[in-house]
Scaffold this motif. Structure first.
Motif, PDB file in Angstrom:
ATOM      1  N   LEU A 155      73.354 -10.155 -24.020  1.00 14.75           N
ATOM      2  CA  LEU A 155      74.648  -9.910 -24.810  1.00 14.75           C
ATOM      3  C   LEU A 155      75.672 -10.914 -24.372  1.00 14.75           C
ATOM      4  N   PRO A 156      76.048 -10.803 -22.820  1.00 17.40           N
ATOM      5  CA  PRO A 156      77.166 -11.794 -22.665  1.00 17.40           C
ATOM      6  C   PRO A 156      76.770 -13.212 -22.779  1.00 17.40           C
ATOM      7  N   LEU A 157      75.444 -13.335 -22.854  1.00 14.75           N
ATOM      8  CA  LEU A 157      75.082 -14.998 -22.811  1.00 14.75           C
ATOM      9  C   LEU A 157      75.666 -15.476 -24.412  1.00 14.75           C
ATOM     10  N   LEU A 158      75.424 -14.603 -25.204  1.00  8.84           N
ATOM     11  CA  LEU A 158      75.789 -15.051 -26.705  1.00  8.84           C
ATOM     12  C   LEU A 158      77.535 -15.374 -26.537  1.00  8.84           C
ATOM     13  N   SER A 159      78.253 -14.535 -26.101  1.00 11.98           N
ATOM     14  CA  SER A 159      79.557 -14.893 -26.186  1.00 11.98           C
ATOM     15  C   SER A 159      80.128 -15.974 -25.071  1.00 11.98           C
ATOM     16  N   ARG A 160      79.206 -16.349 -24.093  1.00 11.09           N
ATOM     17  CA  ARG A 160      79.523 -17.532 -23.330  1.00 11.09           C
ATOM     18  C   ARG A 160      78.990 -18.678 -24.164  1.00 11.09           C
ATOM     19  N   HIS A 161      78.476 -18.803 -25.098  1.00  9.02           N
ATOM     20  CA  HIS A 161      77.895 -20.040 -25.858  1.00  9.02           C
ATOM     21  C   HIS A 161      78.744 -20.159 -27.251  1.00  9.02           C
ATOM     22  N   LEU A 162      79.529 -19.333 -27.369  1.00  6.59           N
ATOM     23  CA  LEU A 162      80.370 -19.382 -28.660  1.00  6.59           C
ATOM     24  C   LEU A 162      81.382 -20.390 -28.356  1.00  6.59           C
ATOM     25  N   LYS A 163      81.837 -21.285 -29.523  1.00 10.46           N
ATOM     26  CA  LYS A 163      82.866 -22.075 -29.282  1.00 10.46           C
ATOM     27  C   LYS A 163      84.221 -21.291 -29.616  1.00 10.46           C
ATOM     28  N   THR A 164      84.246 -20.115 -30.185  1.00 12.52           N
ATOM     29  CA  THR A 164      85.224 -19.240 -30.260  1.00 12.52           C
ATOM     30  C   THR A 164      84.840 -17.926 -30.271  1.00 12.52           C
ATOM     31  N   THR A 165      85.425 -16.771 -29.779  1.00 12.18           N
ATOM     32  CA  THR A 165      85.119 -15.493 -29.739  1.00 12.18           C
ATOM     33  C   THR A 165      85.859 -14.590 -30.516  1.00 12.18           C
ATOM     34  N   ASP A 166      86.948 -15.147 -31.131  1.00 10.08           N
ATOM     35  CA  ASP A 166      87.817 -14.598 -32.170  1.00 10.08           C
ATOM     36  C   ASP A 166      87.163 -13.796 -33.181  1.00 10.08           C
ATOM     37  N   ARG A 167      87.228 -12.421 -33.334  1.00  4.84           N
ATOM     38  CA  ARG A 167      86.587 -11.745 -34.490  1.00  4.84           C
ATOM     39  C   ARG A 167      84.953 -12.088 -34.895  1.00  4.84           C
ATOM     40  N   VAL A 168      84.321 -11.930 -33.680  1.00  3.48           N
ATOM     41  CA  VAL A 168      82.848 -12.306 -33.672  1.00  3.48           C
ATOM     42  C   VAL A 168      82.105 -10.945 -33.309  1.00  3.48           C
ATOM     43  N   ARG A 169      81.053 -10.730 -34.190  1.00  2.00           N
ATOM     44  CA  ARG A 169      80.163  -9.316 -33.702  1.00  2.00           C
ATOM     45  C   ARG A 169      79.121  -9.903 -33.178  1.00  2.00           C
ATOM     46  N   LEU A 170      78.711  -9.421 -31.934  1.00  2.00           N
ATOM     47  CA  LEU A 170      77.429  -9.789 -31.266  1.00  2.00           C
ATOM     48  C   LEU A 170      76.601  -8.895 -31.169  1.00  2.00           C
ATOM     49  N   SER A 171      75.233  -9.030 -31.108  1.00  2.00           N
ATOM     50  CA  SER A 171      74.246  -8.019 -31.105  1.00  2.00           C
ATOM     51  C   SER A 171      72.933  -8.673 -30.462  1.00  2.00           C
ATOM     52  N   VAL A 172      72.146  -7.656 -29.956  1.00  2.23           N
ATOM     53  CA  VAL A 172      70.685  -8.317 -29.377  1.00  2.23           C
ATOM     54  C   VAL A 172      69.894  -7.144 -29.473  1.00  2.23           C
ATOM     55  N   GLU A 173      68.634  -7.539 -30.275  1.00  6.87           N
ATOM     56  CA  GLU A 173      67.365  -6.596 -30.362  1.00  6.87           C
ATOM     57  C   GLU A 173      66.224  -7.177 -29.780  1.00  6.87           C
ATOM     58  N   ILE A 174      65.603  -6.149 -28.857  1.00  2.00           N
ATOM     59  CA  ILE A 174      64.337  -6.586 -28.181  1.00  2.00           C
ATOM     60  C   ILE A 174      63.240  -5.783 -28.979  1.00  2.00           C
ATOM     61  N   ARG A 175      62.217  -6.390 -29.250  1.00  2.00           N
ATOM     62  CA  ARG A 175      61.031  -5.883 -29.838  1.00  2.00           C
ATOM     63  C   ARG A 175      59.674  -6.471 -29.383  1.00  2.00           C
ATOM     64  N   ASP A 176      58.727  -5.861 -29.607  1.00  6.76           N
ATOM     65  CA  ASP A 176      57.308  -6.245 -29.247  1.00  6.76           C
ATOM     66  C   ASP A 176      56.762  -7.203 -30.501  1.00  6.76           C
ATOM     67  N   LEU A 177      56.089  -8.022 -30.256  1.00  5.15           N
ATOM     68  CA  LEU A 177      55.504  -8.803 -31.254  1.00  5.15           C
ATOM     69  C   LEU A 177      54.324  -7.995 -31.734  1.00  5.15           C
ATOM     70  N   ASP A 178      53.977  -8.022 -32.837  1.00  7.26           N
ATOM     71  CA  ASP A 178      52.814  -7.290 -33.639  1.00  7.26           C
ATOM     72  C   ASP A 178      51.574  -7.753 -32.873  1.00  7.26           C
ATOM     73  N   ALA A 179      50.706  -6.865 -32.921  1.00  2.30           N
ATOM     74  CA  ALA A 179      49.147  -7.180 -32.075  1.00  2.30           C
ATOM     75  C   ALA A 179      48.429  -8.435 -32.921  1.00  2.30           C
ATOM     76  N   SER A 180      48.942  -8.690 -33.950  1.00  2.00           N
ATOM     77  CA  SER A 180      48.249  -9.691 -34.842  1.00  2.00           C
ATOM     78  C   SER A 180      48.840 -11.020 -34.379  1.00  2.00           C
ATOM     79  N   TYR A 181      49.763 -11.283 -33.724  1.00  2.00           N
ATOM     80  CA  TYR A 181      50.410 -12.554 -33.315  1.00  2.00           C
ATOM     81  C   TYR A 181      49.497 -13.432 -32.530  1.00  2.00           C
ATOM     82  N   ARG A 182      49.567 -14.754 -32.955  1.00  2.00           N
ATOM     83  CA  ARG A 182      48.703 -15.810 -32.248  1.00  2.00           C
ATOM     84  C   ARG A 182      49.671 -16.935 -32.345  1.00  2.00           C
ATOM     85  N   ALA A 183      49.521 -17.551 -31.156  1.00  2.00           N
ATOM     86  CA  ALA A 183      50.057 -18.799 -31.087  1.00  2.00           C
ATOM     87  C   ALA A 183      49.076 -19.936 -30.590  1.00  2.00           C
ATOM     88  N   GLY A 184      49.125 -21.249 -31.115  1.00  2.00           N
ATOM     89  CA  GLY A 184      48.180 -22.234 -30.667  1.00  2.00           C
ATOM     90  C   GLY A 184      49.029 -23.589 -30.062  1.00  2.00           C
TER      91      GLY A 184
END
Length: 110
Positions: free
Chosen positions: A81-110
């Protein structure tokens, strides 16, 4: 392979944020740094609350391979969450949020 998506409507240092998130995800989860990937989606319009106040939004979705402990996800979201605000060019009236979730079991990469 951690998959990160950032939805944003505020001016943002995208590359700097991606690199910082990759390093954080690797440190907290033990995932290889080279396995992290981030994509950005600019949002044209956002409406928060009753719509009386214009607020920009930055929301990071971090999807991890299945099996990470809830404690690890909590540590990651608190640190991201704090990383988001550190990389904003302005922090005026910005709503920040983070969601962590599991990838689905069907996920594949190649």
């Amino acid at each position: 392979m951690p998959q990160i998506t950032v939805d944003y409507s505020a001016p943002l240092d995208r590359r700097g944020l991606a690199l910082a998130l990759h390093a954080l995800v690797a440190e907290v989860t033990g995932a290889p740094l080279a396995a992290c990937a981030t994509r950005f989606r600019e949002v044209e319009e956002t409406v928060t609350g009753d719509g009386s106040v214009d607020r920009a939004v930055v929301h990071a979705h971090i999807a991890l391979p299945w099996g990470q402990y809830d404690e690890t996800k909590s540590r990651l979201s608190k640190a991201a969450l704090p990383l988001l605000s550190r990389h904003l060019k302005t922090t005026d009236r910005v709503r920040l949020s983070v969601e962590i979730r599991d990838l689905d079991a069907s996920y594949r990469a190649g």
